[in-house]
Design an enzyme around this catalytic site. Structure first.
Site, PDB file in Angstrom:
ATOM      1  CD  GLU A 360     -25.509  17.389 -15.769  1.00 31.71           C
ATOM      2  OE1 GLU A 360     -25.091  17.520 -16.943  1.00 31.71           O
ATOM      3  OE2 GLU A 360     -26.386  18.133 -15.277  1.00 31.71           O
ATOM      4  CD  GLU A 448     -26.052  21.515 -13.098  1.00 33.18           C
ATOM      5  OE1 GLU A 448     -24.935  21.203 -12.642  1.00 33.18           O
ATOM      6  OE2 GLU A 448     -26.326  21.494 -14.319  1.00 33.18           O
TER       7      GLU A 448
HETATM    8  C1  IDC Z   1     -22.700  25.008 -18.682  1.00 35.26           C
HETATM    9  C2  IDC Z   1     -22.450  26.460 -18.428  1.00 35.26           C
HETATM   10  C3  IDC Z   1     -21.790  27.085 -19.622  1.00 35.26           C
HETATM   11  C4  IDC Z   1     -20.536  26.271 -19.951  1.00 35.26           C
HETATM   12  C5  IDC Z   1     -20.898  24.816 -20.151  1.00 35.26           C
HETATM   13  C6  IDC Z   1     -19.689  23.929 -20.398  1.00 35.26           C
HETATM   14  O1  IDC Z   1     -23.669  27.101 -18.140  1.00 35.26           O
HETATM   15  O2  IDC Z   1     -21.456  28.418 -19.356  1.00 35.26           O
HETATM   16  O3  IDC Z   1     -19.963  26.779 -21.141  1.00 35.26           O
HETATM   17  O4  IDC Z   1     -21.531  24.334 -18.991  1.00 35.26           O
HETATM   18  O5  IDC Z   1     -18.829  23.924 -19.329  1.00 35.26           O
HETATM   19  C7  IDC Z   1     -25.295  20.988 -17.062  1.00 35.26           C
HETATM   20  C8  IDC Z   1     -23.956  21.005 -16.444  1.00 35.26           C
HETATM   21  C9  IDC Z   1     -23.411  22.409 -16.354  1.00 35.26           C
HETATM   22  C10 IDC Z   1     -23.788  23.218 -17.573  1.00 35.26           C
HETATM   23  C11 IDC Z   1     -25.299  23.368 -17.550  1.00 35.26           C
HETATM   24  C12 IDC Z   1     -25.862  24.255 -18.656  1.00 35.26           C
HETATM   25  O6  IDC Z   1     -23.917  20.357 -15.193  1.00 35.26           O
HETATM   26  O7  IDC Z   1     -22.005  22.327 -16.222  1.00 35.26           O
HETATM   27  O8  IDC Z   1     -23.189  24.476 -17.480  1.00 35.26           O
HETATM   28  N1  IDC Z   1     -25.888  22.041 -17.627  1.00 35.26           N
HETATM   29  O9  IDC Z   1     -25.529  23.774 -19.913  1.00 35.26           O
HETATM   30  N2  IDC Z   1     -26.092  19.951 -17.183  1.00 35.26           N
HETATM   31  C13 IDC Z   1     -27.181  20.317 -17.866  1.00 35.26           C
HETATM   32  C14 IDC Z   1     -27.070  21.673 -18.160  1.00 35.26           C
END
Ligand code: IDC
Length: 522
Positions: A360, A448
């Site tokens: 992303e 995702e």
């Molecule tokens: C989130 C995880 C969370 C973590 C955070 C930071 O769910 O536990 O603390 O990342 O690392 C994304 C990302 C994905 C995110 C997810 C939800 O690709 O890494 O995971 N998210 O926030 N993009 C949109 C949402």
């Protein structure tokens, strides 16, 4: 017409009401047949009888009214006043009020009372009536049903529970045929078995002796549409296709960060995911936040182990360079080239592996200035070693800006563009962006998505998620769900404390996990 209906009703009532002496053998019930005992038991208990001509007609398809009436009698549910004058209206009304089925499944107006009852609905009614609250184990039971994908989602828990309780076993081919009708002989057998289980006179299969230790790990091939079926993927137009050119839809789970939840990115956890019907697994290797950039050796080893475990399960597997806090992929393009060059060489003969080169991009990263040039470099690196692999390309604003990619795509074959959504945050606007991009010829892959808000928490937003998944299914778009871990956040598929190393039951899955696992089939 009215007279005819009355006559018909009288005949049917007669066929159902207990008649003294009904135990006398029916001439058309073959002695020693598989259903003989069930028919004798049911007739002997006065739950149904033969027709006025003395026959039982075991092969005749049972109607909704007949099935509900017999089940009601077996469960001790008395008829209540009803509007329709149909002979079984009182039973149907009582069953509706008891919540055995929903209004739309057998409308009380009566027009479908005498139609064949679909097998999936019959099983729901039976389970609600006689075995409410029966446990259901998605992983174990869905694998037994060869045509599981034909089942409607609203019947999963009942059909899986019925298989688990030994009430249903499937036909000789292992099919359940959820939308077909049910013969009177089959109906008797099901009702008898469910009644016996309810009375505790028949043990649940595998219930005794209760397993103290988890069953041994077994290799489970992807239930449907794995690599052995589709081979090397190729993108035709906007559609992902198999080696033979037929459209393919991949559905499965993404890991959480390997550096935190690597225990769910190996062996049994991947096997469980494949066993639940997924044909895709995504290995999210964070670059920042303590990931690859801080410990390349350990993360590389973990990523390889996860990819190899997925290959063993016949899954397609996405190797994801999970940039997030490091929002511009160009910042570490050299490391990315080295990593993907190495991986594309290692897996050059493996049709399983799909390369996602930048999870992303965000912050100041722009499509034209950073992401596209980065993608061009990475595509070149990967293509030099693995000429056929599918490569997934992200876009700005956390892989939501596919309209920018659609207007200015990267040149090359087998390239797809990722769109990420979270059902509690993103809706119609992003969906219409997908349609526009498809219209411009851009192949889209949802590598995702989450049932939560974009921060991974909140909700859980299952209705919105269902809308999204229906939308994707209609367009043949593949997806991976965030995430296969037991973190205490709503997007996590597993309840906190779920062990990664044993088969999971429904109780191990969070509401998100239960929903997502039930949608691998579509
Ligand atoms: C989130 C995880 C969370 C973590 C955070 C930071 O769910 O536990 O603390 O990342 O690392 C994304 C990302 C994905 C995110 C997810 C939800 O690709 O890494 O995971 N998210 O926030 N993009 C949109 C949402």
């Amino acid at each position: 017409m009215r007279k005819l209906t009355r006559t018909l009703a009288a005949v049917l009532l007669c066929a159902l009401l207990p008649v003294q002496g009904a135990l006398a053998a029916f001439p058309d019930v073959e002695p020693g047949s598989w259903y003989e005992e069930a028919v004798a038991q049911m007739a002997g208990s006065g739950l149904l009888t033969g027709y006025p001509d003395g026959t039982f007609q075991p092969g005749r398809t049972i109607s909704a009214a007949e099935f509900v009436a017999i089940t009601a009698r077996r469960a001790g549910l008395s008829p209540v006043p009803a509007q329709s004058s149909h002979w079984a209206a009182g039973y149907l009304q009582a069953a509706l009020q008891a919540g055995w089925y929903d209004w739309d499944e057998i409308p009380p107006t009566g027009e479908t009372f005498d139609r064949p009852i679909p097998r999936q609905l019959a099983v729901k009614i039976l389970m609600r009536a006689l075995l409410p609250g029966a446990p259901w184990d998605y992983t174990a039971e869905s694998a037994k049903i060869r045509d599981f994908s034909a089942l409607d989602g609203r019947y999963y828990q009942f059909v899986l529970g019925a298989y688990g309780a030994g009430v249903v076993t499937g036909d000789a081919n292992g099919d359940f045929r959820p939308k077909d009708g049910l013969s009177r002989a089959e109906a008797c057998t099901l009702i008898l078995r469910a009644g016996r289980r309810a009375a505790g006179t028949a043990p649940a299969p595998g219930a005794s002796p209760a397993p103290e230790t988890p069953p041994p790990a077994q290799a489970v091939q992807a239930a449907r549409g794995g690599v052995s079926q589709h081979g090397w993927l190729k993108v035709q137009g906007t559609q992902l296709c198999g080696e033979d050119g037929a459209p393919v839809v991949l559905r499965g789970m993404s890991t959480h960060g390997l550096q935190w939840y690597g225990q769910f990115a190996c062996g049994q956890s991947i096997r469980n995911t494949a066993g639940a019907g997924a044909n895709l697994f995504r290995v999210a290797m964070y670059t920042g936040e303590g990931g690859y950039l801080s410990q390349p050796g350990a993360m590389r080893r973990q990523a390889i182990a996860a990819v190899d475990a997925a290959i063993e399960q016949d899954l397609y597997v996405i190797l994801d360079w999970h940039i997030l806090s490091d929002g511009n992929p160009m910042d570490h393009v050299t490391e990315a080239e080295a990593f993907f060059g190495d991986m594309a060489e290692r897996y050059q003969d493996r049709p399983n592996v799909i390369y996602e080169i930048c999870n992303e991009p965000n912050g100041g990263a722009s499509w034209a200035g950073d992401i596209k040039p980065y993608a061009q470099r990475l595509v070149k690196t990967i293509r030099a070693r693995s000429p056929r692999a599918v490569i997934l390309i992200g876009s700005s604003t956390w892989s939501q800006d596919i309209h920018l990619a659609a207007a200015d795509p990267v040149e090359g074959e087998n390239l797809m563009y990722t769109l990420h959504f979270y059902a509690g945050t993103h809706g119609a606007e992003l969906r219409s962006r997908i349609d526009s991009a498809l219209g411009q010829g851009l192949p889209v892959f949802v590598s995702e998505w989450g049932t939560s808000r974009a921060d991974g928490s909140g909700g859980v937003f299952l209705e919105e998620s269902a809308l999204w998944l229906d939308f994707l299914a209609e367009r043949g778009i593949s997806w991976a769900n965030w995430s296969l871990c037991d973190k205490d956040e709503t997007s996590a598929a597993l309840r906190p404390g779920t062990p990664p190393g044993r088969p999971w039951t429904q109780a191990d899955l969070t509401p998100s996990g239960q929903f997502v696992f039930s949608r691998f089939a579509g």
